[in-house]
Scaffold this motif. Structure first.
Motif: not given
Length: 91
Positions: A6-9, A13-19, A37-44, A85-86
């Motif tokens: 998630v964007c701190p500003s 949701n953030l996207n991946v731009s480089q690997m 699944l990566l958009k879920l919280s760590r707990e989820d 929802k996601l």
């Protein structure tokens, strides 16, 4: 290090731009959406992993977490709604 999703500003949701390959340093650039699944919280995410490791048995998960079956079922239902929802956000 935890992957930021998630964007701190602005809280979008953030996207991946480089690997980057840690072995040969090859870099891949683009604008890639994170999988649901990566958009879920760590707990989820941990809940999903535990569900798989318990062979999909909510009863077994409840036993391991020392929770009642209805409590674990409610957690599962809440997670199902989050995933729906996601997925709808992508459409």
């Amino acid at each position: 290090m935890k992957l930021p999703i998630v964007c701190p500003s602005c809280d979008h949701n953030l996207n991946v731009s480089q690997m980057k390959c840690p072995s040969c340093a090859t870099q891949v650039n683009g604008d890639y959406e994170l999988p649901v699944l990566l958009k879920l919280s760590r707990e989820d995410q941990e809940f999903v992993v535990n569900f798989l490791l318990s062979s999909g048995s909510i009863k077994e998960m409840a036993k391991q977490a020392e929770l009642s079956y209805p409590t674990m079922r409610n957690k599962m239902d809440d997670l199902i709604e989050k995933v729906k929802k996601l997925q709808n956000q992508k459409l």
